[in-house]
Design an enzyme around this catalytic site. Structure first.
Site, PDB file in Angstrom:
ATOM      1  N   ARG A   1     -11.343   7.769  -7.003  1.00 48.35           N
ATOM      2  CA  ARG A   1     -10.296   6.797  -7.332  1.00 48.35           C
ATOM      3  C   ARG A   1     -10.441   6.261  -8.756  1.00 48.35           C
ATOM      4  O   ARG A   1      -9.469   5.880  -9.387  1.00 48.35           O
ATOM      5  CB  ARG A   1     -10.293   5.643  -6.321  1.00 48.35           C
ATOM      6  CG  ARG A   1     -11.489   4.731  -6.365  1.00 48.35           C
ATOM      7  CD  ARG A   1     -11.391   3.595  -5.376  1.00 48.35           C
ATOM      8  NE  ARG A   1     -11.220   4.061  -4.018  1.00 48.35           N
ATOM      9  CZ  ARG A   1     -11.256   3.265  -2.951  1.00 48.35           C
ATOM     10  NH1 ARG A   1     -11.450   1.978  -3.102  1.00 48.35           N
ATOM     11  NH2 ARG A   1     -11.096   3.752  -1.738  1.00 48.35           N
TER      12      ARG A   1
ATOM     13  N   TYR B   1       0.822  -1.202   0.000  1.00 49.24           N
ATOM     14  CA  TYR B   1       0.000   0.000   0.000  1.00 49.24           C
ATOM     15  C   TYR B   1       0.860   1.258   0.000  1.00 49.24           C
ATOM     16  O   TYR B   1       1.620   1.502   0.944  1.00 49.24           O
ATOM     17  CB  TYR B   1      -0.950   0.015   1.196  1.00 49.24           C
ATOM     18  CG  TYR B   1      -1.990  -1.084   1.196  1.00 49.24           C
ATOM     19  CD1 TYR B   1      -2.202  -1.887   0.071  1.00 49.24           C
ATOM     20  CD2 TYR B   1      -2.765  -1.342   2.324  1.00 49.24           C
ATOM     21  CE1 TYR B   1      -3.149  -2.893   0.073  1.00 49.24           C
ATOM     22  CE2 TYR B   1      -3.719  -2.345   2.329  1.00 49.24           C
ATOM     23  CZ  TYR B   1      -3.907  -3.126   1.209  1.00 49.24           C
ATOM     24  OH  TYR B   1      -4.847  -4.120   1.212  1.00 49.24           O
TER      25      TYR B   1
ATOM     26  N   PRO C   1     -16.130  -3.400   0.262  1.00 49.06           N
ATOM     27  CA  PRO C   1     -17.575  -3.584   0.478  1.00 49.06           C
ATOM     28  C   PRO C   1     -18.422  -2.619  -0.350  1.00 49.06           C
ATOM     29  O   PRO C   1     -19.608  -2.855  -0.549  1.00 49.06           O
ATOM     30  CB  PRO C   1     -17.742  -3.320   1.975  1.00 49.06           C
ATOM     31  CG  PRO C   1     -16.623  -2.379   2.305  1.00 49.06           C
ATOM     32  CD  PRO C   1     -15.466  -2.866   1.471  1.00 49.06           C
ATOM     33  N   LEU C   2     -17.805  -1.536  -0.844  1.00 50.19           N
ATOM     34  CA  LEU C   2     -18.540  -0.536  -1.626  1.00 50.19           C
ATOM     35  C   LEU C   2     -18.275  -0.653  -3.127  1.00 50.19           C
ATOM     36  O   LEU C   2     -18.588   0.264  -3.889  1.00 50.19           O
ATOM     37  CB  LEU C   2     -18.191   0.872  -1.139  1.00 50.19           C
ATOM     38  CG  LEU C   2     -18.473   1.147   0.342  1.00 50.19           C
ATOM     39  CD1 LEU C   2     -18.079   2.566   0.710  1.00 50.19           C
ATOM     40  CD2 LEU C   2     -19.939   0.898   0.667  1.00 50.19           C
TER      41      LEU C   2
END
Length: 328
Positions: A235, A61, A216-217
């Protein structure tokens, strides 16, 4: 209408004694990247003070910067180490030939580097970020067990492994008298269900598999913000390889366009219970008892969904996987 904010729920991570908050905070794509440092630190503080006890990260990340930011937060806030859970994931540690994958060398060196960035003596959870078909499974299992034996992590798990690969790891661990993977970190949301609900189903019973859910989205589709185009600061507007992939996957494909229409159709259901579309989507994930925790950015509250509301959601989605039939 939803008026009272539910208290944080804590669930066992699989068949372990470890309890994780059902909502957790992750650093993918944001912390150390698109979210400014002070805003990210504030998110972590607010999350912790509202019952979040699990903070998820990975060596990949923001090329390690996300872990460094977590380290700054832990130092700044001085939280008792026994009150929070931290994870990292090992696979993509650099461009060098031995800086990626799941060789014993990279698992151990990657773990040590992650701990240095986090400013911690150990992580609670460590994941194999992806399967590595070029490394023998026995080497992977032995290496993660060594990390645990050295006190550098307490539990190990997998991310986006197939049920067959997870079963193979358990088989080898049992044969060698070692610890198998406790948890899996899969993608799971209203539009991506087959693996979590069908493929992994036998693993929940056989191994007590825990799960730490990501996306989850659906990369923002289930926030409703892409219903009228792509916002400049989103994004999916990132001019990177990841941004291009996400646009193609979630916006430009036929399936992506259908899912955007489904998201629009879900908004009245969210309003009916006094929630945002995001909160509805997260609550839908949590409704599944095989979900240990849902990794997210930030949310005001998550409503409790009745069976009637679930039925309305399923009518819109029209994609509930069929369980594997029992042929006995």
């Amino acid at each position: 209408m939803a008026s009272e904010v539910p208290k944080m729920e804590y669930r066992h991570l699989g068949n372990s004694g470890l309890k994780v908050s059902v909502l957790s905070l992750g650093g993918w794509l944001t912390y150390g990247g698109s979210v400014q440092e002070e805003a990210a630190l504030e998110c972590m503080r607010v999350a912790y003070e509202n019952g979040v006890n699990f903070f998820d990260n990975a060596e990949a990340y923001a090329s390690g910067k996300s872990e460094e930011l977590f380290g700054k937060a832990f130092q700044k806030f001085g939280w008792d180490r026994s009150t929070y859970i931290v994870s990292t994931k090992i696979f993509w540690g650099g461009e060098g030939v031995n800086q990626r994958g799941l060789s014993r060398k990279h698992i151990i060196e990657g773990t040590n580097a992650a701990l240095k960035r986090l400013g911690l003596d150990y992580v609670d959870l460590i994941f194999a970020h992806r399967p590595d078909t070029s490394t023998p499974m026995e080497e992977v299992v032995r290496a993660f067990n060594w990390v645990i034996d050295q006190g550098k992590a307490f539990y190990w798990g997998t991310s986006e492994w197939s049920a067959e690969q997870i079963t193979d790891a358990h088989r080898i661990a049992e044969k060698l008298g070692l610890i198998g993977p406790l948890m899996e970190q899969p993608q799971y949301h209203m539009f991506h269900r087959e693996r979590f609900e069908v493929e992994y189903a036998p693993l929940y019973q056989k191994y007590g598999l825990g799960t730490t859910i990501w996306s989850p989205l659906a990369s923002g589709i289930l926030t409703g913000k892409y219903s009228k185009g792509v916002p400049e600061d989103s994004r999916l507007n990132l001019q990177t390889e990841m941004g291009k992939y996400l646009r193609n996957e979630y916006l430009e494909s036929e399936k992506g366009r259908q899912n955007i229409q489904k998201a629009i159709s879900l908004e009245p259901i969210a309003k009916k219970i006094g929630a945002s579309l995001s909160q509805l989507a997260i609550a839908w994930c949590i409704k599944n008892s095989n979900v240990s925790t849902v990794i997210m950015g930030a949310s005001k509250f998550v409503p409790l969904l009745t069976d009637e509301i679930i039925a309305e959601i399923e009518a819109v989605l029209d994609n509930k996987p069929k369980p594997t039939p029992n042929l006995r």
